[in-house]
Design a protein around this motif. Structure first.
Motif, PDB file in Angstrom:
ATOM      1  N   HIS A  88      47.069  55.400  14.203  1.00  0.00           N
ATOM      2  CA  HIS A  88      46.806  55.767  12.813  1.00  0.00           C
ATOM      3  C   HIS A  88      45.370  55.446  12.427  1.00  0.00           C
ATOM      4  N   HIS A  89      44.901  54.257  12.787  1.00  0.00           N
ATOM      5  CA  HIS A  89      43.543  53.869  12.406  1.00  0.00           C
ATOM      6  C   HIS A  89      42.492  54.669  13.178  1.00  0.00           C
ATOM      7  N   ARG A  91      43.017  57.801  14.049  1.00  0.00           N
ATOM      8  CA  ARG A  91      43.121  59.115  13.389  1.00  0.00           C
ATOM      9  C   ARG A  91      42.329  59.137  12.091  1.00  0.00           C
ATOM     10  N   THR A  92      42.488  58.090  11.273  1.00  0.00           N
ATOM     11  CA  THR A  92      41.802  58.060   9.978  1.00  0.00           C
ATOM     12  C   THR A  92      40.325  57.711  10.120  1.00  0.00           C
ATOM     13  N   SER A  93      39.902  57.319  11.328  1.00  0.00           N
ATOM     14  CA  SER A  93      38.474  57.055  11.580  1.00  0.00           C
ATOM     15  C   SER A  93      37.762  58.269  12.147  1.00  0.00           C
ATOM     16  N   GLY A  94      38.485  59.388  12.273  1.00  0.00           N
ATOM     17  CA  GLY A  94      37.837  60.620  12.710  1.00  0.00           C
ATOM     18  C   GLY A  94      38.139  61.047  14.122  1.00  0.00           C
ATOM     19  N   THR A  96      40.489  62.755  17.005  1.00  0.00           N
ATOM     20  CA  THR A  96      41.456  63.846  17.061  1.00  0.00           C
ATOM     21  C   THR A  96      42.432  63.600  18.204  1.00  0.00           C
ATOM     22  N   GLY A 143      50.062  53.109   5.718  1.00  0.00           N
ATOM     23  CA  GLY A 143      50.016  54.441   5.125  1.00  0.00           C
ATOM     24  C   GLY A 143      51.352  55.067   4.816  1.00  0.00           C
ATOM     25  N   PHE A 170      51.482  61.772  10.488  1.00  0.00           N
ATOM     26  CA  PHE A 170      50.075  61.562  10.800  1.00  0.00           C
ATOM     27  C   PHE A 170      49.617  62.344  12.025  1.00  0.00           C
ATOM     28  N   ARG A 430      44.380  47.956  13.368  1.00  0.00           N
ATOM     29  CA  ARG A 430      43.151  48.218  12.616  1.00  0.00           C
ATOM     30  C   ARG A 430      41.936  47.612  13.317  1.00  0.00           C
TER      31      ARG A 430
END
Length: 442
Positions: A88-89, A91-94, A96, A143, A170, A430
């Motif tokens: 997840h972290h 993914r949310t950091s850019g 793919t 999230g 996600f 994280r």
């Protein structure tokens, strides 16, 4: 080992037959309710390592050809709580996910490999009688809230359902069931050799700049060795293989271990048969509220061990056992009355050379007949696939700085040591993503 790689219409790797010989693996040091051991040879001294420089998108796309490894920035091994938090972290950091449309052209990529048949991590394998009311501290993933509608629902159903929703929400594209056989260092790259669990001759080799290892412990149940073990004619099984108390209702059960699993199974078995509880140390009951500062102190003690390169202890070995109403009732009923470890097993049960009753242990006879010995003795960290990297230190564990392996910061261990708790796993995910982002960003 060489592969011929194929890709489906969505761009996901399709496993194809692989060749190559078997590889030797080194077991991790045991971590269990009876204590930690040291069965590892010392590793090489820590060395400074760097991730290889990033290829351009065109170069990387060309490298995903039909005759070589699949190149990604980060491989995540394991899709339990720590692995999903890490993904997840990322993914949310850019980053793919491999399998997402257009991933071949993405600037930064990751893939999650999981050897379980379905979402849920180790929770899908827990015994059916473990309810959400009994499952201590299942913390929600980052999230997405985790709402337990019915505390009586089996944890083996509720948690996997939540994990499956999380993977979809996600867009993590977890590849399963995929077994990672070996991780090695080749020319500065981390080479991850994987294969299908269902078809072992079909596999994919990944070449990564960083690795998040979240393989957990469930696949490595720890069986201690005691005199007479081979002579016992009854049933022996581990928490890993326990399903229902009715399966053990045919006679007396000796339950070995001082953790929460042993306590929960003793209470369940007491409904159908008689039991004897044995532990290496008298149980440490905590007759006070489990406050956040207590948890933080326990995590700090475990982290102190991993920083020193010692095998991590379980969190419960530091915090003790909470005196819940159910546990109090079990103590009053005489079910949760621990005896010291037996001296030996016999053909029909167990024997004690001495029968001490001091220091919190209960009285009991010098011998007990039993139909079953249930070993609730914990698990080892499942790290065999990392053996080629020689990460273990002289203390028997892996020297850690947070989630980073000191000997090789490209390796992030989550769900290990202080991050083995559910809350710790989220924080570790994280931290691991942040560390690898710094390492893999040009």
């Amino acid at each position: 080992m060489e592969l011929v790689l194929e890709f489906d219409d969505a761009g996901s790797p399709r496993p194809v037959p692989v060749g190559g010989g078997a590889h030797a693996h080194v077991d991790a040091a045991p971590v269990d309710d009876l204590g930690a051991g040291d069965d590892e040879a010392p590793s090489a001294e820590p060395v400074a390592v760097e991730a290889p420089s990033r290829r351009s998108r065109r170069e990387r796309g060309a490298h995903r050809s039909a005759d070589g490894p699949v190149e990604v920035d980060v491989v995540v091994i394991g899709a339990g709580q720590a692995g999903l938090s890490s993904a997840h972290h990322l993914r949310t950091s850019g980053y793919t996910a491999v399998g997402e449309r257009g991933w071949e052209r993405a600037e930064r990529t990751f893939v999650v490999l999981d050897d379980s048949p379905a979402p849920g991590g180790a929770w899908q394998h827990r015994w059916p009688g473990l309810t959400m009311a009994d499952a201590h501290g299942v913390h929600e993933l980052p999230g997405m809230p985790f709402r337990v509608v019915d505390p009586a629902e089996p944890a083996a159903r509720a948690v996997p359902h939540y994990f499956a929703q999380y993977e979809d929400a996600f867009d993590l594209h977890v590849q399963r069931p995929v077994k990672v056989a070996r991780v090695s260092d080749v020319d500065g790259w981390l080479v991850v050799e994987s294969h299908s669990v269902e078809r072992p001759d079909e596999g994919v080799v990944w070449r990564a700049r960083g690795l998040v290892n979240a393989s957990g412990t469930w696949s490595k149940p720890f069986w201690p060795v005691y005199p007479g073990q081979a002579a016992f004619r009854g049933r022996q099984l581990h928490t890993h293989d326990y399903r229902t108390p009715q399966e053990l209702a045919d006679g007396h059960v000796i339950v070995v271990g001082g953790g929460t699993s042993a306590v929960q199974l003793l209470l369940a078995l007491a409904e159908v048969t008689t039991t004897t509880w044995v532990t290496r140390r008298p149980p440490q009951w905590r007759d006070e509220e489990f406050r956040p500062e207590v948890g933080r102190a326990a995590v700090a003690l475990v982290e102190e061990r991993t920083r020193a390169g010692l095998p991590p202890q379980s969190i419960v070995s530091v915090t003790g056992l909470p005196l819940t109403p159910a546990y109090r009732a079990g103590i009053e009923a005489g079910v949760l009355a621990a005896r010291p470890m037996f001296s030996r097993l016999t053909a029909t049960g167990a024997e004690w050379d001495e029968v001490p009753v001091a220091n919190g242990w209960a009285e009991g006879p010098a011998s007990v007949e039993a139909a079953t010995v249930l070993w609730c003795t914990g698990f080892r960290a499942a790290l065999d696939h990392l053996a080629p990297l020689r990460l273990r230190g002289t203390g028997g564990g892996i020297v850690m700085d947070g989630t980073s392996v000191v000997a090789d910061p490209r390796i992030q261990l989550v769900g290990y040591g202080p991050s083995a708790s559910t809350i710790g796993a989220n924080r570790a995910g994280r931290e691991a993503a942040r560390n690898l982002q710094a390492l893999t960003t040009p």
